[in-house]
Design a protein around this motif. Sequence first.
Motif, PDB file in Angstrom:
ATOM      1  N   ALA A  96       0.489  -0.826  14.542  1.00  0.00           N
ATOM      2  CA  ALA A  96       0.309  -1.271  13.156  1.00  0.00           C
ATOM      3  C   ALA A  96      -0.018  -2.756  13.102  1.00  0.00           C
ATOM      4  CB  ALA A  96       1.573  -0.972  12.344  1.00  0.00           C
ATOM      5  N   PHE A  97       0.669  -3.544  13.912  1.00  0.00           N
ATOM      6  CA  PHE A  97       0.422  -4.993  13.945  1.00  0.00           C
ATOM      7  C   PHE A  97      -1.004  -5.294  14.397  1.00  0.00           C
ATOM      8  CE2 PHE A  97       0.319  -9.009  16.296  1.00  0.00           C
ATOM      9  CZ  PHE A  97       0.761  -9.889  15.312  1.00  0.00           C
ATOM     10  N   LYS A  98      -1.443  -4.640  15.468  1.00  0.00           N
ATOM     11  CA  LYS A  98      -2.797  -4.871  15.985  1.00  0.00           C
ATOM     12  C   LYS A  98      -3.855  -4.457  14.973  1.00  0.00           C
ATOM     13  CE  LYS A  98      -3.683  -3.476  20.128  1.00  0.00           C
ATOM     14  NZ  LYS A  98      -3.745  -2.559  21.296  1.00  0.00           N
ATOM     15  N   ASP A  99      -3.664  -3.297  14.367  1.00  0.00           N
ATOM     16  CA  ASP A  99      -4.677  -2.763  13.459  1.00  0.00           C
ATOM     17  C   ASP A  99      -4.772  -3.563  12.162  1.00  0.00           C
ATOM     18  OD1 ASP A  99      -6.601  -0.666  12.636  1.00  0.00           O
ATOM     19  OD2 ASP A  99      -5.075  -0.210  11.145  1.00  0.00           O
ATOM     20  N   LYS A 100      -3.625  -3.928  11.586  1.00  0.00           N
ATOM     21  CA  LYS A 100      -3.633  -4.550  10.266  1.00  0.00           C
ATOM     22  C   LYS A 100      -3.725  -6.074  10.293  1.00  0.00           C
ATOM     23  CE  LYS A 100      -3.396  -0.505   8.627  1.00  0.00           C
ATOM     24  NZ  LYS A 100      -4.659   0.112   8.154  1.00  0.00           N
ATOM     25  N   PHE A 101      -3.218  -6.708  11.346  1.00  0.00           N
ATOM     26  CA  PHE A 101      -3.193  -8.175  11.358  1.00  0.00           C
ATOM     27  C   PHE A 101      -4.120  -8.809  12.398  1.00  0.00           C
ATOM     28  CE2 PHE A 101       1.065  -6.909   9.771  1.00  0.00           C
ATOM     29  CZ  PHE A 101       0.948  -7.430   8.492  1.00  0.00           C
ATOM     30  N   VAL A 102      -4.376  -8.118  13.495  1.00  0.00           N
ATOM     31  CA  VAL A 102      -5.242  -8.678  14.535  1.00  0.00           C
ATOM     32  C   VAL A 102      -6.693  -8.267  14.285  1.00  0.00           C
ATOM     33  CG1 VAL A 102      -5.726  -8.813  16.990  1.00  0.00           C
ATOM     34  CG2 VAL A 102      -3.351  -8.681  16.200  1.00  0.00           C
ATOM     35  N   HIS A 103      -6.947  -6.974  14.275  1.00  0.00           N
ATOM     36  CA  HIS A 103      -8.309  -6.485  14.021  1.00  0.00           C
ATOM     37  C   HIS A 103      -8.643  -6.553  12.538  1.00  0.00           C
ATOM     38  CE1 HIS A 103      -8.284  -5.373  18.161  1.00  0.00           C
ATOM     39  NE2 HIS A 103      -7.390  -4.405  18.005  1.00  0.00           N
ATOM     40  N   ASN A 104      -7.674  -6.203  11.683  1.00  0.00           N
ATOM     41  CA  ASN A 104      -7.795  -6.308  10.226  1.00  0.00           C
ATOM     42  C   ASN A 104      -9.132  -5.804   9.692  1.00  0.00           C
ATOM     43  OD1 ASN A 104      -8.091  -8.720   7.642  1.00  0.00           O
ATOM     44  ND2 ASN A 104      -6.705  -7.008   7.631  1.00  0.00           N
ATOM     45  N   PRO A 105      -9.225  -4.505   9.417  1.00  0.00           N
ATOM     46  CA  PRO A 105     -10.473  -3.956   8.866  1.00  0.00           C
ATOM     47  C   PRO A 105     -10.942  -4.718   7.633  1.00  0.00           C
ATOM     48  CG  PRO A 105      -8.895  -2.209   9.371  1.00  0.00           C
ATOM     49  CD  PRO A 105      -8.161  -3.506   9.538  1.00  0.00           C
ATOM     50  N   ARG A 106     -12.234  -4.882   7.495  1.00  0.00           N
ATOM     51  CA  ARG A 106     -12.776  -5.692   6.400  1.00  0.00           C
ATOM     52  C   ARG A 106     -12.460  -5.117   5.021  1.00  0.00           C
ATOM     53  NH1 ARG A 106     -16.897  -2.809   8.614  1.00  0.00           N
ATOM     54  NH2 ARG A 106     -18.170  -1.488   7.244  1.00  0.00           N
ATOM     55  N   PHE A 107     -12.185  -3.808   4.969  1.00  0.00           N
ATOM     56  CA  PHE A 107     -11.870  -3.217   3.676  1.00  0.00           C
ATOM     57  C   PHE A 107     -10.367  -3.303   3.355  1.00  0.00           C
ATOM     58  CE2 PHE A 107     -12.356   0.100   6.939  1.00  0.00           C
ATOM     59  CZ  PHE A 107     -11.082   0.634   6.978  1.00  0.00           C
ATOM     60  N   GLU A 108      -9.596  -3.958   4.212  1.00  0.00           N
ATOM     61  CA  GLU A 108      -8.175  -4.180   3.957  1.00  0.00           C
ATOM     62  C   GLU A 108      -7.815  -5.655   4.172  1.00  0.00           C
ATOM     63  OE1 GLU A 108      -6.122   0.064   5.114  1.00  0.00           O
ATOM     64  OE2 GLU A 108      -6.499  -1.331   6.755  1.00  0.00           O
ATOM     65  N   PRO A 109      -8.471  -6.568   3.475  1.00  0.00           N
ATOM     66  CA  PRO A 109      -8.257  -8.005   3.721  1.00  0.00           C
ATOM     67  C   PRO A 109      -6.874  -8.491   3.328  1.00  0.00           C
ATOM     68  CG  PRO A 109      -9.557  -7.687   1.740  1.00  0.00           C
ATOM     69  CD  PRO A 109      -9.423  -6.339   2.382  1.00  0.00           C
ATOM     70  N   TRP A 110      -6.187  -7.749   2.475  1.00  0.00           N
ATOM     71  CA  TRP A 110      -4.882  -8.221   1.980  1.00  0.00           C
ATOM     72  C   TRP A 110      -3.834  -8.334   3.078  1.00  0.00           C
ATOM     73  CZ3 TRP A 110      -7.567  -3.983   0.016  1.00  0.00           C
ATOM     74  CH2 TRP A 110      -7.241  -2.744   0.558  1.00  0.00           C
ATOM     75  N   TYR A 111      -3.977  -7.590   4.169  1.00  0.00           N
ATOM     76  CA  TYR A 111      -2.988  -7.699   5.240  1.00  0.00           C
ATOM     77  C   TYR A 111      -2.998  -9.094   5.854  1.00  0.00           C
ATOM     78  CZ  TYR A 111      -2.090  -2.695   5.053  1.00  0.00           C
ATOM     79  OH  TYR A 111      -1.721  -1.449   4.634  1.00  0.00           O
ATOM     80  N   ARG A 112      -4.182  -9.616   6.096  1.00  0.00           N
ATOM     81  CA  ARG A 112      -4.291 -10.932   6.728  1.00  0.00           C
ATOM     82  C   ARG A 112      -4.160 -12.067   5.724  1.00  0.00           C
ATOM     83  NH1 ARG A 112      -9.231 -11.930  10.725  1.00  0.00           N
ATOM     84  NH2 ARG A 112      -7.918 -10.592  12.018  1.00  0.00           N
ATOM     85  N   HIS A 113      -4.644 -11.876   4.517  1.00  0.00           N
ATOM     86  CA  HIS A 113      -4.711 -12.985   3.555  1.00  0.00           C
ATOM     87  C   HIS A 113      -3.559 -13.027   2.559  1.00  0.00           C
ATOM     88  CE1 HIS A 113      -8.611 -13.904   5.182  1.00  0.00           C
ATOM     89  NE2 HIS A 113      -9.090 -12.711   4.849  1.00  0.00           N
ATOM     90  N   GLU A 114      -2.793 -11.939   2.436  1.00  0.00           N
ATOM     91  CA  GLU A 114      -1.684 -11.934   1.485  1.00  0.00           C
ATOM     92  C   GLU A 114      -0.349 -11.610   2.161  1.00  0.00           C
ATOM     93  OE1 GLU A 114      -2.565  -9.401  -1.851  1.00  0.00           O
ATOM     94  OE2 GLU A 114      -4.636 -10.117  -2.000  1.00  0.00           O
ATOM     95  N   ILE A 115      -0.309 -10.521   2.917  1.00  0.00           N
ATOM     96  CA  ILE A 115       0.947 -10.100   3.535  1.00  0.00           C
ATOM     97  C   ILE A 115       1.342 -11.007   4.687  1.00  0.00           C
ATOM     98  CG2 ILE A 115       2.063  -8.235   4.817  1.00  0.00           C
ATOM     99  CD1 ILE A 115       0.549  -6.262   3.106  1.00  0.00           C
ATOM    100  N   ALA A 116       0.398 -11.338   5.568  1.00  0.00           N
ATOM    101  CA  ALA A 116       0.705 -12.206   6.714  1.00  0.00           C
ATOM    102  C   ALA A 116       1.261 -13.561   6.280  1.00  0.00           C
ATOM    103  CB  ALA A 116      -0.536 -12.378   7.591  1.00  0.00           C
ATOM    104  N   PRO A 117       0.630 -14.273   5.323  1.00  0.00           N
ATOM    105  CA  PRO A 117       1.189 -15.559   4.882  1.00  0.00           C
ATOM    106  C   PRO A 117       2.597 -15.414   4.317  1.00  0.00           C
ATOM    107  CG  PRO A 117      -1.090 -15.365   4.170  1.00  0.00           C
ATOM    108  CD  PRO A 117      -0.691 -14.009   4.700  1.00  0.00           C
ATOM    109  N   GLY A 118       2.870 -14.304   3.611  1.00  0.00           N
ATOM    110  CA  GLY A 118       4.208 -14.092   3.070  1.00  0.00           C
ATOM    111  C   GLY A 118       5.251 -13.951   4.155  1.00  0.00           C
ATOM    112  N   ILE A 119       4.906 -13.247   5.233  1.00  0.00           N
ATOM    113  CA  ILE A 119       5.829 -13.085   6.359  1.00  0.00           C
ATOM    114  C   ILE A 119       6.023 -14.417   7.081  1.00  0.00           C
ATOM    115  CG2 ILE A 119       6.129 -11.980   8.610  1.00  0.00           C
ATOM    116  CD1 ILE A 119       4.649  -9.547   7.496  1.00  0.00           C
TER     117      ILE A 119
END
Length: 310
Positions: free
Chosen positions: A152-175
């Motif tokens: 889950a970490f690799k898929d959502k925060f490392v590779h981060n599909p372009r159609f799911e930008p919120w993982y890197r730009h919203e959720i990651a900063p919050g964590i």
Amino acid sequence: MVGNACVLPGRITEWLTFDNMHHQWLLLATCFWVIFMFMVASKFITLTFKDPDVPALILTSHPLRPGRSGLHTQWAVQQLSSQLPCCAEKDPHPDTGAFPSIEEIPESVVHDHEKNGLPRLSSFSDAEIQKRLKTYFKFFIVRDPFERLISAFKDKFVHNPRFEPWYRHEIAPGIIRKYRRNRTETRGIQFEDFVRYLGDPNHRWLDLQFGDHIIHWVTYVELCAPCEIQYSVIGHHETLEDDAPYILKEAGIDHLVSYPTIPPGITAYNRTKVEHYFLGISKRDIRRLYARFEGDFKLFGYQKPDFLLN
């Protein structure tokens, strides 16, 4: 003197009127504040203690019966979960929502229930939900809990599909804001930050902010309620090359569809990868993470990762 005596009572009356209005406004503001805080608290309490979709971490009192290829069947049904996202209809013509076939559903909308047109169990009446839970073929696939978190970490925060930008730009900063120990560190989210967030007993405060996006890392017990729903089959990622054909056969659709060929060993448990990702993370943080996912380890037959805990 007479003039002043006549004016003084008027001023007193005016002052008293102002003072009363002031107190009334203060009382009104206080009431609104209390109501607002109650609403916020009640949402949290509901999610934490009363939400039927987040059952208590209690193992079923009925022992699991191993089936073919490491599958488990015959689960005890305790109560209804109206949000079950893991149902599959035992039907040669399953509902594919707004798309002609499963193959034509774009990857970008698979988890977007507002766009993919696929009905959720919660969209039906109680009677329809009961009917589907009793008559549908229900299954889901589990994976070693720690390997699942790495994926889950690799898929959502490392590779981060372009159609799911919120993982890197919203959720990651919050964590990072809440769990990054080295405040001078400027790199993006690290697996250590992710582990610290997931192992925090108070993680639900952030979960409320992240919404449905947390489905990729919440426990299976929370997500699919296996202690409450009588699943037809529960398969394992590690034996998927055997379990997938078995599931299709049990569902009665193996003559219609087949699972893609899986290269030998690709779904097997990879201890080296797990050790690599947890390298440098404190034993305290790993133990707290295990405490949260202990139910998944025990319920689905995964070994306790003593090599990380001791």
